[in-house]
Design a protein around this motif. Structure first.
Motif, PDB file in Angstrom:
ATOM      1  N   PRO A 101       0.803  -1.230   0.000  1.00 29.09           N
ATOM      2  CA  PRO A 101       0.000   0.000   0.000  1.00 29.09           C
ATOM      3  C   PRO A 101       0.829   1.269   0.000  1.00 29.09           C
ATOM      4  CG  PRO A 101      -0.042  -1.060   2.166  1.00 29.09           C
ATOM      5  CD  PRO A 101       0.631  -2.016   1.221  1.00 29.09           C
ATOM      6  N   GLU A 102       2.113   1.170   0.395  1.00 28.97           N
ATOM      7  CA  GLU A 102       2.955   2.362   0.398  1.00 28.97           C
ATOM      8  C   GLU A 102       3.400   2.753  -1.016  1.00 28.97           C
ATOM      9  OE1 GLU A 102       3.513  -0.527   1.776  1.00 28.97           O
ATOM     10  OE2 GLU A 102       5.620  -1.123   1.803  1.00 28.97           O
ATOM     11  N   VAL A 103       3.203   1.869  -1.994  1.00 26.69           N
ATOM     12  CA  VAL A 103       3.481   2.220  -3.396  1.00 26.69           C
ATOM     13  C   VAL A 103       2.241   2.919  -3.944  1.00 26.69           C
ATOM     14  CG1 VAL A 103       4.117   1.370  -5.680  1.00 26.69           C
ATOM     15  CG2 VAL A 103       4.997   0.217  -3.629  1.00 26.69           C
ATOM     16  N   SER A 104       2.390   4.159  -4.356  1.00 26.62           N
ATOM     17  CA  SER A 104       1.227   4.950  -4.767  1.00 26.62           C
ATOM     18  C   SER A 104       0.622   4.421  -6.070  1.00 26.62           C
ATOM     19  CB  SER A 104       1.629   6.411  -4.952  1.00 26.62           C
ATOM     20  OG  SER A 104       2.447   6.551  -6.105  1.00 26.62           O
ATOM     21  N   ARG A 105      -0.634   4.769  -6.284  1.00 28.10           N
ATOM     22  CA  ARG A 105      -1.284   4.382  -7.545  1.00 28.10           C
ATOM     23  C   ARG A 105      -0.531   5.001  -8.728  1.00 28.10           C
ATOM     24  NH1 ARG A 105      -4.406   5.887 -11.490  1.00 28.10           N
ATOM     25  NH2 ARG A 105      -5.998   4.469 -12.307  1.00 28.10           N
ATOM     26  N   ASP A 106      -0.114   6.274  -8.593  1.00 34.41           N
ATOM     27  CA  ASP A 106       0.614   6.925  -9.693  1.00 34.41           C
ATOM     28  C   ASP A 106       1.896   6.166 -10.030  1.00 34.41           C
ATOM     29  OD1 ASP A 106      -1.309   8.853  -9.875  1.00 34.41           O
ATOM     30  OD2 ASP A 106      -0.175  10.403  -8.826  1.00 34.41           O
TER      31      ASP A 106
END
Length: 349
Positions: A101-106
């Motif tokens: 979850p710490e990897v952003s969608r962008d």
């Protein structure tokens, strides 16, 4: 010469081992030896193997770290390294990226587009790009986009860089699980259940995924057979934490005593797994199983791994259930915040 022999010996020994912590440790040591001695080509080889091994034995964070090194080295000297090896690593990483979850969608979409551009520049079919767009859209809870990508990738030709047909079929089945079409799930599962499609992870994954669709359709006798066969295939393996969760989800409703057996045998894999999404699902399915078992066997004391970080009484199953449920919801909230929707929280119900 001795250093090169050390590296080769480590790699030879690693190649002789099944996927798991021992093989991963051997590969990491080989990478370290290569780094210390300035053996760049060997270091690249070792990290390529780390990406594959870590991806398929429950250590996706190790895979991400190794891939970051591999990608950077390739871009520094593309003429020195094989792009086919790099792109297989890229596919495996894309399949795990949204679990963090710490990897952003962008950032996820940026890497997907980079993957697509590289695939196109190397002359490979664009089918893999659209297939991974389909998978990532499902992970992010963007099911309309997933449906569009699903329709598109199926019109494109396969090539040697495509995922195997069994894995693709299983992912298509997952799409219909997410859209709630149980009849379609079973239709998609047929070629796998009949043995016409298989690979290293199929039907292992499939046999657990179809349990709840079968249960909702009232076909529990059929589900029981698949549960037993599926558990035999995954028992004792670190890479099937999500499948253990699916097994417990079904067994909590049909045979909680057997569900407790699955929980006690596989909790150690969940608590040590680097995939936070798989761990969240496992903990989420544990909570209702414990509550059901507390009603049937109120004196039972759950056998927790010695290193499990719970300080309460393992004989108070309701409080223990609250612990697992709280952990799972806190994890789901992080995904919901990243994704901008409540998709992951909806999976916990």
């Amino acid at each position: 010469m001795k250093t090169e022999m050390d590296f080769e010996e480590l790699m030879d020994e690693a190649y002789g081992l099944p996927n798991g912590p021992a093989k991963l440790g051997m590969l990491e040591e080989a990478a370290r030896v290569a780094d210390v001695n300035g053996m760049e080509e060997e270091a690249y080889e070792a990290r390529s193997e780390i990406v594959e091994t870590a991806t398929f034995c429950g250590y996706p964070m190790k895979a991400l770290i190794a891939f970051s090194w591999q990608l950077g080295k390739f871009d520094q000297q593309p003429e020195e390294y094989d792009e086919e090896t790099l792109m297989w690593s890229y596919k495996w990483i894309l399949g795990k990226l949204s679990s963090f979850p710490e990897v952003s969608r962008d950032k996820i979409m940026e890497l997907l587009e980079d993957f697509g551009q590289r695939f196109k520049s190397f002359g490979y079919s664009e089918r893999s790009y659209w297939y991974y767009r389909f998978r990532i859209s499902m992970d992010l809870g963007e099911l309309e986009e997933a449906g569009s990508s699903y329709a598109k990738f199926r019109t494109m030709d396969r090539d040697f860089m495509s995922d195997c047909e069994a894995c693709e079929q299983d992912e298509m089945m997952r799409y219909f699980i997410l859209t709630g079409d149980d009849e379609k799930v079973l239709e998609m599962a047929k070629p796998i259940l009949k043995g016409r499609m298989s690979c290293a992870e199929i039907p292992h994954l499939t046999l657990s995924e179809i349990l709840m669709p079968l249960y909702r359709l009232g076909r529990t006798a059929e589900a029981d057979k698949h549960q037993q066969k599926g558990y035999r295939l995954i028992k004792g393996q670190n890479d099937f934490v999500r499948s253990f969760a699916e097994q417990m989800d079904y067994l909590a409703r049909t045979n909680p005593a057997k569900g407790i057996d699955v929980l006690e045998e596989s909790l150690v894999f969940a608590m040590n797994n680097e995939d936070p999404f798989a761990k969240m699902l496992f903990y989420a399915r544990t909570a209702p199983l414990l509550r059901r078992w507390a009603d049937e066997s109120p004196e039972y004391r759950l056998r927790l791994p010695a290193s499990f970080p719970y300080e309460g009484d393992p004989g108070d199953l309701h409080k223990l259930a609250d612990y697992f449920a709280g952990y799972a919801q806190a994890a789901a909230d992080k995904y919901d915040q990243r994704n901008g929707n409540r998709h992951v929280s909806s999976l916990l119900g």
